[in-house]
Design a protein around this motif. Structure first.
Motif, PDB file in Angstrom:
ATOM      1  N   LEU A  19       0.727  -1.400  -0.110  1.00  0.00           N
ATOM      2  CA  LEU A  19      -0.066   0.060  -0.106  1.00  0.00           C
ATOM      3  C   LEU A  19       0.977   1.321   0.098  1.00  0.00           C
ATOM      4  O   LEU A  19       2.059   1.260   0.543  1.00  0.00           O
ATOM      5  CB  LEU A  19      -0.799   0.083   1.219  1.00  0.00           C
ATOM      6  CG  LEU A  19      -1.944  -1.119   1.376  1.00  0.00           C
ATOM      7  CD1 LEU A  19      -2.478  -0.938   2.565  1.00  0.00           C
ATOM      8  CD2 LEU A  19      -2.856  -1.174   0.312  1.00  0.00           C
ATOM      9  N   SER A  20       0.418   2.370  -0.529  1.00  0.00           N
ATOM     10  CA  SER A  20       1.015   3.438  -0.487  1.00  0.00           C
ATOM     11  C   SER A  20       0.801   4.289   0.757  1.00  0.00           C
ATOM     12  O   SER A  20       0.222   3.707   1.624  1.00  0.00           O
ATOM     13  CB  SER A  20       0.522   4.596  -1.523  1.00  0.00           C
ATOM     14  OG  SER A  20      -0.809   4.681  -1.449  1.00  0.00           O
ATOM     15  N   LYS A  21       1.752   5.182   1.220  1.00  0.00           N
ATOM     16  CA  LYS A  21       1.658   5.771   2.413  1.00  0.00           C
ATOM     17  C   LYS A  21       0.335   6.527   2.408  1.00  0.00           C
ATOM     18  O   LYS A  21      -0.388   6.577   3.627  1.00  0.00           O
ATOM     19  CB  LYS A  21       2.712   6.984   2.524  1.00  0.00           C
ATOM     20  CG  LYS A  21       2.702   7.595   3.927  1.00  0.00           C
ATOM     21  CD  LYS A  21       3.755   8.816   3.906  1.00  0.00           C
ATOM     22  CE  LYS A  21       3.796   9.389   5.452  1.00  0.00           C
ATOM     23  NZ  LYS A  21       2.459   9.969   5.774  1.00  0.00           N
ATOM     24  N   TYR A  22      -0.211   7.083   1.512  1.00  0.00           N
ATOM     25  CA  TYR A  22      -1.595   7.640   1.785  1.00  0.00           C
ATOM     26  C   TYR A  22      -2.689   6.599   1.823  1.00  0.00           C
ATOM     27  O   TYR A  22      -3.672   6.777   2.853  1.00  0.00           O
ATOM     28  CB  TYR A  22      -2.036   8.273   0.354  1.00  0.00           C
ATOM     29  CG  TYR A  22      -3.438   8.863   0.232  1.00  0.00           C
ATOM     30  CD1 TYR A  22      -3.872   9.953   0.965  1.00  0.00           C
ATOM     31  CD2 TYR A  22      -4.449   8.047  -0.346  1.00  0.00           C
ATOM     32  CE1 TYR A  22      -5.230  10.319   0.836  1.00  0.00           C
ATOM     33  CE2 TYR A  22      -5.736   8.387  -0.332  1.00  0.00           C
ATOM     34  CZ  TYR A  22      -6.157   9.528   0.329  1.00  0.00           C
ATOM     35  OH  TYR A  22      -7.560   9.960   0.326  1.00  0.00           O
ATOM     36  N   GLU A  23      -2.628   5.394   1.003  1.00  0.00           N
ATOM     37  CA  GLU A  23      -3.542   4.341   1.632  1.00  0.00           C
ATOM     38  C   GLU A  23      -3.196   3.702   3.184  1.00  0.00           C
ATOM     39  O   GLU A  23      -4.467   3.430   3.481  1.00  0.00           O
ATOM     40  CB  GLU A  23      -3.205   3.219   0.695  1.00  0.00           C
ATOM     41  CG  GLU A  23      -3.862   3.624  -1.003  1.00  0.00           C
ATOM     42  CD  GLU A  23      -3.455   2.462  -1.841  1.00  0.00           C
ATOM     43  OE1 GLU A  23      -4.199   2.137  -2.926  1.00  0.00           O
ATOM     44  OE2 GLU A  23      -2.153   1.990  -1.728  1.00  0.00           O
ATOM     45  N   ILE A  24      -2.168   3.667   3.473  1.00  0.00           N
ATOM     46  CA  ILE A  24      -2.335   3.224   4.784  1.00  0.00           C
ATOM     47  C   ILE A  24      -2.599   4.208   5.996  1.00  0.00           C
ATOM     48  O   ILE A  24      -3.347   3.648   6.871  1.00  0.00           O
ATOM     49  CB  ILE A  24      -0.671   2.949   5.104  1.00  0.00           C
ATOM     50  CG1 ILE A  24       0.016   1.975   4.238  1.00  0.00           C
ATOM     51  CG2 ILE A  24      -0.444   2.862   6.736  1.00  0.00           C
ATOM     52  CD1 ILE A  24       1.413   1.656   4.391  1.00  0.00           C
ATOM     53  N   LYS A  49      -4.808   6.406   5.305  1.00  0.00           N
ATOM     54  CA  LYS A  49      -6.283   6.507   5.112  1.00  0.00           C
ATOM     55  C   LYS A  49      -7.212   5.253   5.958  1.00  0.00           C
ATOM     56  O   LYS A  49      -7.847   5.542   6.460  1.00  0.00           O
ATOM     57  CB  LYS A  49      -6.815   6.378   3.555  1.00  0.00           C
ATOM     58  CG  LYS A  49      -8.294   6.396   3.451  1.00  0.00           C
ATOM     59  CD  LYS A  49      -9.058   7.717   3.900  1.00  0.00           C
ATOM     60  CE  LYS A  49     -10.357   7.803   3.359  1.00  0.00           C
ATOM     61  NZ  LYS A  49     -11.392   6.692   3.792  1.00  0.00           N
ATOM     62  N   LYS A  50      -6.537   4.140   5.794  1.00  0.00           N
ATOM     63  CA  LYS A  50      -7.002   2.851   6.415  1.00  0.00           C
ATOM     64  C   LYS A  50      -6.891   2.977   7.804  1.00  0.00           C
ATOM     65  O   LYS A  50      -7.844   2.564   8.495  1.00  0.00           O
ATOM     66  CB  LYS A  50      -6.463   1.807   5.765  1.00  0.00           C
ATOM     67  CG  LYS A  50      -6.959   0.405   6.480  1.00  0.00           C
ATOM     68  CD  LYS A  50      -6.101  -0.908   5.684  1.00  0.00           C
ATOM     69  CE  LYS A  50      -7.029  -2.129   6.015  1.00  0.00           C
ATOM     70  NZ  LYS A  50      -6.213  -3.306   5.356  1.00  0.00           N
ATOM     71  N   ASP A  59      -9.637   5.471   9.087  1.00  0.00           N
ATOM     72  CA  ASP A  59     -10.840   4.766   9.120  1.00  0.00           C
ATOM     73  C   ASP A  59     -10.980   3.795  10.454  1.00  0.00           C
ATOM     74  O   ASP A  59     -12.030   3.874  11.104  1.00  0.00           O
ATOM     75  CB  ASP A  59     -10.932   4.184   8.044  1.00  0.00           C
ATOM     76  CG  ASP A  59     -11.358   5.047   6.737  1.00  0.00           C
ATOM     77  OD1 ASP A  59     -11.376   5.999   6.967  1.00  0.00           O
ATOM     78  OD2 ASP A  59     -11.137   4.592   5.624  1.00  0.00           O
TER      79      ASP A  59
END
Length: 302
Positions: free
Chosen positions: A174-179, A181-182, A185
């Motif tokens: 995962l990208s830093k943004y995706e991590i 974001k997860k 959440d």
């Protein structure tokens, strides 16, 4: 021991197959007293012959003590954690999640060691059976972390980020943004579920505090008299108070305050006792969850 200038009251102890911590204690004492074994070998001509009576047995050498010392280093984490979570004189529930993550990290590190990978693999299987899905534990374990003013959401984010990073597919990272974001959440989800629990405690406080309504009413009347029945100011105050209470609950106010710096002398129950007037409903949650849930987990982990 006197010849080797070793001051110790320790004696060698036998290993008990039904108690894993006895293995740690046995090896730790052997390692601490290693020089005594070599002294015996020099002074007692029967030493090596006595230890070699059984088939395959022999006197321990320097390499053997090196192996034992490494095993002690591996087992020490489990010994320290067991002692930490087995205390019965203080609240511990807010520490269980971090202790689980510490064990998880310890197993990951030693899994890379060729000499320990097989043993760690079987230990990992058992660990995962009970605690493997660290992002799907009992919500109360997360709630108690948030109720620690030295941890709050900052530490919760750190924990979830570690879990997401360790469990993601390394072939498709995962990208830093995706991590981020997860993780965000996940933290928001915990806070939302905690808000539901908080409302129940808030309802209890509301019933208890019903009798104080006349005192608040009297106080408001005194303020109105002091302001000369200023309807303009009264209307503004009414709108401001309603807006503030509607947009920000007691729990949100607590969570939004900066976390405290941790110190060895920090006493979580003492802090909540001093701040129960500011956060009465949250303090009630602390009394319920940090104490009763600690007893529940202690029983389950032993």
């Amino acid at each position: 021991m006197k010849d080797e200038s070793i001051e110790s009251n320790k004696f060698l102890c036998g290993d008990c197959p039904t108690r894993w911590n006895s293995t740690y204690e046995t090896l730790k004492r052997v390692v601490d007293l290693r020089s005594i074994f070599f002294k015996y070998e020099e002074d007692d001509t029967n030493y090596e012959r006595e230890l070699s009576r059984e088939p395959g047995a022999r006197a321990p050498g320097h390499d053997d003590f090196g192996v034992a010392e490494r095993m002690v280093n591996f087992l020490e984490k489990f010994k320290d954690t067991t002692e930490s979570v087995s205390a019965s004189t203080k609240p511990l529930a807010h520490l269980f999640f971090s202790e689980l993550l510490d064990i998880d990290t310890h197993l990951r590190q030693w899994a890379c060691d060729v000499g320990y990978c097989d043993m760690v693999s079987s230990m990992r299987t058992k660990f995962d059976k009970y605690w493997g899905k660290l992002d799907e534990l009992n919500d109360y374990m997360y709630f108690t972390v948030l109720l620690d003013p030295t941890m709050k959401k900052d530490f919760m984010r750190h924990c979830f980020k570690s879990i997401v990073t360790n469990n993601m597919d390394q072939d498709v990272p995962l990208s830093k943004y995706e991590i981020d974001k997860k993780v965000s959440d996940m933290v928001d989800g915990v806070e939302t579920r905690m808000e539901g629990l908080f409302k129940r405690y808030e309802g209890m406080i509301g019933k208890v505090g019903h009798n104080s309504g006349s005192q608040e009413s009297q106080s408001k009347e005194n303020v109105d008299k002091r302001l000369g029945k200023n309807s303009f100011v009264s209307k503004w105050r009414s709108v401001e108070e309603n807006s503030s209470s509607a947009s920000e609950s007691e729990l949100v106010r607590y969570l939004c305050e900066p976390k405290l710096n941790w110190s060895k002398s920090f006493d979580i129950l003492k802090w909540w006792k001093q701040n129960k007037e500011r956060f009465p409903s949250v303090a009630r949650m602390v009394r319920g969850k940090l104490l009763t849930f600690s007893l529940y987990l202690n029983f389950k982990l032993l």
